[in-house]
Design a protein around this motif. Structure first.
Motif, PDB file in Angstrom:
ATOM      1  N   ILE A 139       0.852  -1.198   0.000  1.00 51.28           N
ATOM      2  CA  ILE A 139       0.000   0.000   0.000  1.00 51.28           C
ATOM      3  C   ILE A 139       0.884   1.244   0.000  1.00 51.28           C
ATOM      4  CG2 ILE A 139      -1.836  -1.176   1.284  1.00 51.28           C
ATOM      5  CD1 ILE A 139      -0.798   0.552   3.748  1.00 51.28           C
TER       6      ILE A 139
ATOM      7  N   CYS B 225      -7.775  -3.111  -5.901  1.00 47.11           N
ATOM      8  CA  CYS B 225      -6.397  -3.602  -5.839  1.00 47.11           C
ATOM      9  C   CYS B 225      -5.875  -3.872  -7.244  1.00 47.11           C
ATOM     10  CB  CYS B 225      -6.302  -4.886  -5.019  1.00 47.11           C
ATOM     11  SG  CYS B 225      -6.410  -4.573  -3.257  1.00 47.11           S
TER      12      CYS B 225
ATOM     13  N   CYS C  12      -4.222  -0.852  -3.231  1.00 45.70           N
ATOM     14  CA  CYS C  12      -3.189  -1.825  -2.889  1.00 45.70           C
ATOM     15  C   CYS C  12      -2.744  -2.587  -4.120  1.00 45.70           C
ATOM     16  CB  CYS C  12      -3.689  -2.802  -1.826  1.00 45.70           C
ATOM     17  SG  CYS C  12      -4.931  -3.942  -2.424  1.00 45.70           S
TER      18      CYS C  12
END
Lengths: 223, 279
Positions: free
Chosen positions: B128, B147, B196
């Motif tokens: 992250i 993500c 992320c």
């Protein structure tokens, strides 16, 4: 060859094909609009506008579309401009294809004999009327084949949007291949689907071409 | 038009015939490799420390170094064929090259391709930008977030499986956006397009070190440990066996653990058999 492995993935592929169609339709529309602006600027704009458009056209004609796509998606954010993958794709296709379309339109307009404009002025038609009633209807017929070729090129290039995570047809295909381990079957089916999509586009343009050119025989169409 | 159609038919039938020939090829690729003194290796060298390019553009890394030593043992040259990861397994199945390194060993893939004995272990982790609101690498903390992953990789497929579980539990899935290279997933994270990145931990640790301009942080592991091995087309069991035997020798003489220390900073014991997971 076992095309049955694709059956569970048909909804995923159909969704991808739908997105590809949507992206292509959208980008063709925005490219045409941008091309109209570019053409107008190139033919009627001030010297500065004309020069800017010329430089822009030269720049784009000398760039691979993948480079442009990476610049729009990966480089612009460092300049504080972050565009969603979908819109980054539409913007790239528009930036890339509108100068080509503008060139086709400009060539078509220039192909209308000057005598017709003079004749129009002689009988007292307004400039706008000459443009809408005399120049554009004829220029459309001349520009259409070239525009169709460019639109087909644009549609094919939607596949590269898969590299910036736009989940269109090629993206969906790579996903399905990675699950079915059947690259032959999947890519053959996908190639066929792309071919059908592009043939429909081609057929549509040919029909349009016949209608626009109703007043004169068109060689090579519908024979 | 008629001529065009005829040539299209001819082209298609030629295509079908040639596909038939490729899939019917009966000789093991090991014979071709030894005869041509050339091992064709497909690689996506954007995955440091496993496989990457140095400043001069040469393909280097943990697996290339082992592959070159293996090729030396077989008395052949290595020829790299560079491509995006999403093209590698399809190309392997199509028989476009002999071997590809750095594949997660999964039960699903093992049904379609063969694996040489593993060369490394992989643990996926979550990266992250510090303070961007992702509390931990637990799937519940990722639920509803976006993500970035590499397209068609094991981490992507693992996240999809976890998404199925999230949905079953009535929670929001992780929105996955897929890219072609690890740099692109990192760019998506740094630009705030994703919250992320999920990928192999050693690769992410390298990315954190490489992008000191961004406040990247590996926030934790996700999923279990997996073996990393080289893939070979199922039609070539002799090639798989020869490569496994050579890797085994390199493990025995300590070369592999030296390379593990060099590239990962730790060593891991590798199994020579029964390394395919049950499911």
């Amino acid at each position: 060859m076992d095309f049955a492995v694709l059956v569970p993935y048909l909804p995923q592929l159909a969704l991808g094909l739908g997105r590809t169609t949507l992206i292509a339709a959208f980008a063709i529309a925005t490219s045409l609009a941008a091309a109209a602006l570019l053409t107008w600027g190139r033919m009627r704009g001030s010297a500065a506008i004309r020069r800017t458009i010329k430089v822009y056209t030269q720049l784009v004609l000398g760039l691979p579309i993948l480079t442009l796509l990476y610049v729009v998606y990966f480089v612009l954010p460092s300049a504080g401009i972050r565009i969603d993958a979908f819109w980054a794709g539409i913007l790239t296709l528009t930036l890339y294809y509108s100068p080509y379309m503008a060139e086709a339109v400009r060539g078509a307009i220039l192909s209308i004999p000057h005598g017709q404009l003079q004749a129009g002025r002689m009988v007292g038609l307004a400039e706008g009327t000459i443009l809408w009633r005399i120049v554009l209807p004829q220029a459309a017929g001349v520009a259409l084949p070239a525009l169709a070729g460019i639109a087909i090129g644009l549609t094919k290039d939607t596949a590269i949007l898969s590299v910036i995570s736009v989940q269109e047809f090629a993206y969906a295909t790579k996903q399905v291949v990675s699950r079915t381990y059947a690259p032959f079957e999947t890519w053959l089916a996908v190639a066929a689907a792309y071919w059908v999509l592009l043939s429909i586009l081609d057929l549509g343009v040919r029909t349009l071409e016949r209608r626009v050119n109703y007043y004169r025989p068109v060689r090579g169409v519908g024979r | 038009m008629v001529h065009l159609k005829k040539s299209k038919v001819a082209f298609l039938s030629a295509l079908v015939v040639s596909l038939g020939i490729t899939s019917q090829a009966s000789a093991d690729a090991l014979d071709t490799v030894l005869a041509n003194k050339k091992l064709v290796v497909a690689i996506d060298p954007t995955f440091a420390p496993f496989e990457f390019t140095d400043a001069s553009g040469k393909i280097v890394g943990y697996d290339p170094e082992i592959i070159e030593k293996v090729a030396e043992k077989l008395g052949v040259e290595v020829e790299y064929s560079v491509m995006a990861f999403s093209g590698i397994i399809p190309g392997l199945i199509a028989g476009a090259f002999d071997v590809t390194p750095t594949l997660n060993v999964t039960a699903e893939r093992a049904q379609k391709i063969d694996y040489v004995m593993p060369t490394a272990a992989s643990m996926n982790a979550v990266m992250i930008v510090s303070g961007n609101g992702v509390a931990s690498s637990s799937i519940d903390d990722l639920s509803g977030k976006t993500c970035a992953v590499k397209q068609t990789t094991q981490p992507e497929q693992m996240m999809m499986a976890m998404n199925d579980e999230l949905v079953k539990a009535g929670k929001a899935p992780v929105e996955l956006i897929g890219f072609e290279t690890i740099e692109q997933t990192v760019a998506a994270l740094v630009d705030g397009r994703a919250a992320c990145v999920v990928d192999d931990k050693s690769v992410l640790v390298q990315a954190v070190a490489a992008r000191t301009d961004a406040k990247l942080e590996v926030v934790g592991d996700i999923g279990g440990t997996q073996w990393i091995g080289w893939g070979v087309n199922k039609a070539n069991p002799k090639l798989t066996e020869a490569l496994s035997a050579a890797v085994k020798e390199l493990v025995a003489d300590g070369t592999v653990s030296q390379l593990q220390t060099k590239y990962f900073g730790y060593t891991v014991e590798l199994p020579t058999a029964d390394f395919i997971p049950a499911q």
